[in-house]
Design a protein around this motif. Structure first.
Motif, PDB file in Angstrom:
ATOM      1  N   GLY A  29       0.787  -1.234   0.000  1.00 33.02           N
ATOM      2  CA  GLY A  29       0.000   0.000   0.000  1.00 33.02           C
ATOM      3  C   GLY A  29       0.811   1.272   0.000  1.00 33.02           C
ATOM      4  O   GLY A  29       1.818   1.379  -0.701  1.00 33.02           O
ATOM      5  N   THR A  30       0.358   2.181   0.868  1.00 36.08           N
ATOM      6  CA  THR A  30       0.920   3.546   0.894  1.00 36.08           C
ATOM      7  C   THR A  30       2.418   3.543   1.176  1.00 36.08           C
ATOM      8  O   THR A  30       3.194   4.236   0.538  1.00 36.08           O
ATOM      9  CB  THR A  30       0.226   4.349   2.017  1.00 36.08           C
ATOM     10  OG1 THR A  30      -1.143   4.039   2.002  1.00 36.08           O
ATOM     11  CG2 THR A  30       0.483   5.832   1.891  1.00 36.08           C
ATOM     12  N   GLY A  31       2.805   2.748   2.162  1.00 34.75           N
ATOM     13  CA  GLY A  31       4.224   2.645   2.463  1.00 34.75           C
ATOM     14  C   GLY A  31       4.721   3.630   3.498  1.00 34.75           C
ATOM     15  O   GLY A  31       5.909   3.955   3.507  1.00 34.75           O
ATOM     16  N   SER A  32       3.847   4.111   4.386  1.00 30.91           N
ATOM     17  CA  SER A  32       4.340   5.069   5.404  1.00 30.91           C
ATOM     18  C   SER A  32       5.337   4.393   6.335  1.00 30.91           C
ATOM     19  O   SER A  32       6.322   4.997   6.749  1.00 30.91           O
ATOM     20  CB  SER A  32       3.166   5.666   6.190  1.00 30.91           C
ATOM     21  OG  SER A  32       2.617   4.736   7.091  1.00 30.91           O
ATOM     22  N   ASN A  33       5.112   3.111   6.639  1.00 32.45           N
ATOM     23  CA  ASN A  33       6.093   2.380   7.464  1.00 32.45           C
ATOM     24  C   ASN A  33       7.380   2.170   6.687  1.00 32.45           C
ATOM     25  O   ASN A  33       8.475   2.297   7.234  1.00 32.45           O
ATOM     26  CB  ASN A  33       5.520   1.029   7.902  1.00 32.45           C
ATOM     27  CG  ASN A  33       4.633   1.165   9.120  1.00 32.45           C
ATOM     28  OD1 ASN A  33       5.115   1.304  10.239  1.00 32.45           O
ATOM     29  ND2 ASN A  33       3.333   1.170   8.903  1.00 32.45           N
ATOM     30  N   ALA A  84       5.634  -4.720   5.645  1.00 31.78           N
ATOM     31  CA  ALA A  84       5.081  -3.450   6.148  1.00 31.78           C
ATOM     32  C   ALA A  84       3.785  -3.175   5.397  1.00 31.78           C
ATOM     33  O   ALA A  84       3.736  -2.328   4.499  1.00 31.78           O
ATOM     34  CB  ALA A  84       6.101  -2.338   5.923  1.00 31.78           C
ATOM     35  N   GLY A  85       2.764  -3.933   5.750  1.00 35.53           N
ATOM     36  CA  GLY A  85       1.494  -3.786   5.042  1.00 35.53           C
ATOM     37  C   GLY A  85       1.499  -4.606   3.770  1.00 35.53           C
ATOM     38  O   GLY A  85       1.114  -4.142   2.707  1.00 35.53           O
ATOM     39  N   ILE A 132       4.447  -6.436  10.847  1.00 38.93           N
ATOM     40  CA  ILE A 132       3.852  -5.552  11.839  1.00 38.93           C
ATOM     41  C   ILE A 132       2.343  -5.607  11.681  1.00 38.93           C
ATOM     42  O   ILE A 132       1.825  -5.582  10.576  1.00 38.93           O
ATOM     43  CB  ILE A 132       4.371  -4.103  11.697  1.00 38.93           C
ATOM     44  CG1 ILE A 132       3.890  -3.252  12.879  1.00 38.93           C
ATOM     45  CG2 ILE A 132       3.978  -3.474  10.364  1.00 38.93           C
ATOM     46  CD1 ILE A 132       4.628  -1.937  13.020  1.00 38.93           C
ATOM     47  N   HIS A 133       1.678  -5.757  12.825  1.00 40.83           N
ATOM     48  CA  HIS A 133       0.209  -5.864  12.795  1.00 40.83           C
ATOM     49  C   HIS A 133      -0.371  -4.772  13.678  1.00 40.83           C
ATOM     50  O   HIS A 133       0.114  -4.571  14.807  1.00 40.83           O
ATOM     51  CB  HIS A 133      -0.222  -7.252  13.295  1.00 40.83           C
ATOM     52  CG  HIS A 133      -1.699  -7.456  13.228  1.00 40.83           C
ATOM     53  ND1 HIS A 133      -2.358  -7.647  12.032  1.00 40.83           N
ATOM     54  CD2 HIS A 133      -2.630  -7.469  14.207  1.00 40.83           C
ATOM     55  CE1 HIS A 133      -3.664  -7.760  12.280  1.00 40.83           C
ATOM     56  NE2 HIS A 133      -3.853  -7.654  13.589  1.00 40.83           N
ATOM     57  N   PRO A 134      -1.410  -4.073  13.206  1.00 43.21           N
ATOM     58  CA  PRO A 134      -1.920  -2.899  13.940  1.00 43.21           C
ATOM     59  C   PRO A 134      -2.921  -3.250  15.039  1.00 43.21           C
ATOM     60  O   PRO A 134      -3.985  -2.630  15.166  1.00 43.21           O
ATOM     61  CB  PRO A 134      -2.588  -2.077  12.838  1.00 43.21           C
ATOM     62  CG  PRO A 134      -3.100  -3.107  11.892  1.00 43.21           C
ATOM     63  CD  PRO A 134      -2.086  -4.234  11.921  1.00 43.21           C
ATOM     64  N   GLN A 176      -0.780   4.106  14.162  1.00 42.26           N
ATOM     65  CA  GLN A 176       0.252   4.385  13.159  1.00 42.26           C
ATOM     66  C   GLN A 176       1.431   5.141  13.776  1.00 42.26           C
ATOM     67  O   GLN A 176       2.591   4.902  13.411  1.00 42.26           O
ATOM     68  CB  GLN A 176      -0.329   5.205  11.999  1.00 42.26           C
ATOM     69  CG  GLN A 176       0.641   5.259  10.819  1.00 42.26           C
ATOM     70  CD  GLN A 176       0.054   5.953   9.619  1.00 42.26           C
ATOM     71  OE1 GLN A 176      -0.247   7.156   9.701  1.00 42.26           O
ATOM     72  NE2 GLN A 176      -0.102   5.230   8.519  1.00 42.26           N
ATOM     73  N   GLU A 179       3.564   2.540  15.220  1.00 42.18           N
ATOM     74  CA  GLU A 179       4.273   1.796  14.170  1.00 42.18           C
ATOM     75  C   GLU A 179       5.510   2.551  13.723  1.00 42.18           C
ATOM     76  O   GLU A 179       6.620   2.013  13.656  1.00 42.18           O
ATOM     77  CB  GLU A 179       3.351   1.574  12.965  1.00 42.18           C
ATOM     78  CG  GLU A 179       2.187   0.664  13.258  1.00 42.18           C
ATOM     79  CD  GLU A 179       1.232   0.561  12.101  1.00 42.18           C
ATOM     80  OE1 GLU A 179       1.230   1.420  11.207  1.00 42.18           O
ATOM     81  OE2 GLU A 179       0.477  -0.423  12.087  1.00 42.18           O
TER      82      GLU A 179
HETATM   83  C1  GRF Z   1      -0.047  -0.768   8.804  1.00 44.30           C
HETATM   84  O1  GRF Z   1      -1.223  -0.507   9.526  1.00 44.30           O
HETATM   85  C2  GRF Z   1       0.540  -2.066   9.273  1.00 44.30           C
HETATM   86  O2  GRF Z   1       0.341  -2.312  10.641  1.00 44.30           O
HETATM   87  C3  GRF Z   1      -0.233  -3.066   8.465  1.00 44.30           C
HETATM   88  O3  GRF Z   1      -0.390  -2.466   7.195  1.00 44.30           O
HETATM   89  C4  GRF Z   1      -0.369  -1.049   7.357  1.00 44.30           C
HETATM   90  C5  GRF Z   1       0.688  -0.479   6.443  1.00 44.30           C
HETATM   91  O4  GRF Z   1       0.521   0.885   6.395  1.00 44.30           O
HETATM   92  N1  GRF Z   1       0.478  -4.313   8.378  1.00 44.30           N
HETATM   93  P1  GRF Z   1       1.570   1.756   5.488  1.00 44.30           P
HETATM   94  O5  GRF Z   1       1.392   1.328   4.045  1.00 44.30           O
HETATM   95  O6  GRF Z   1       2.950   1.467   5.993  1.00 44.30           O
HETATM   96  O7  GRF Z   1       1.161   3.194   5.720  1.00 44.30           O
END
Ligand code: GRF
Length: 190
Positions: A10-14, A82-83, A103-105, A171, A174
């Protein structure tokens, strides 16, 4: 030098936080970003940091072991999910045993498993009347969200909290902890 690959859908903020955290690090670097979505925002983040990317298809990921050669070409010795929304196939779990984390939210073992991602997790936690939630970082095995837990951090849930505000607080946890925990694992191999 450790070579980290980030898998994200997804977005990749992590992913961004992990890339930035290790950018000046002389013991570990992010060398590859893998995604199952050709239009994932995480690929733009990787390109902005001049990090190679690799997009995988379901057939190749589950019916071949071609990805191992790609990881080997980049000398990857650690994977951070990471997502990344696909279940990790056995050949990859075995090749990166205790060298791949997710990582799990939410606070596993509750609120995990197939389909438990994104806002749905926070809606479920809120509906269950929980007074706290948080993050779980765990080693990856053949089942969604079931590997050995490495780290958890919590945050309170106030009555006025919504799934959106809960997602924001989670987040923040995270982004605060994921890079540091990856470094801790790399410095203290299990
Ligand atoms: C985060 O909520 C993480 O815990 C889950 O997927 C999401 C990834 O978010 N595994 P991002 O793409 O890093 O913003």
């Amino acid at each position: 030098m450790h070579h980290i690959a980030i898998f994200a859908s997804g977005t990749g903020s992590n992913a961004r936080k992990i890339i930035e955290y290790f950018a000046q690090n002389d013991r570990a670097q992010v060398v590859l970003v893998v995604s199952n979505k050709p239009d994932a925002g995480v690929l733009d983040i990787a390109q902005a940091h001049r990090i190679p990317t690799h997009v995988i298809g379901r057939k190749s990921f589950y019916e071949t072991e071609d990805l191992l050669a790609v990881l080997d070409r980049h000398q990857v010795d650690f994977i951070a999910l990471a997502g990344f929304l696909w279940l990790i196939p056995p050949y990859l779990v075995q090749a990166f045993s205790r060298k791949m984390v997710n990582i799990h939210p939410a606070l596993l073992p509750k609120y995990g498993g197939k389909g438990m991602f994104g806002k749905h997790v926070h809606e479920t936690v809120k509906a269950a009347g929980e007074h706290e939630t948080g993050i779980t970082i765990h080693f990856v095995n053949e089942h969604y969200d079931e590997g050995d837990i490495v780290f958890q951090a919590t945050c309170p849930i106030a009555p006025e909290d919504t799934p959106e505000t809960i997602a924001h607080h989670v987040q923040q946890l995270e982004h605060r902890y994921f890079p540091e925990i990856i470094e801790r694992i790399l410095n203290n191999p299990a």
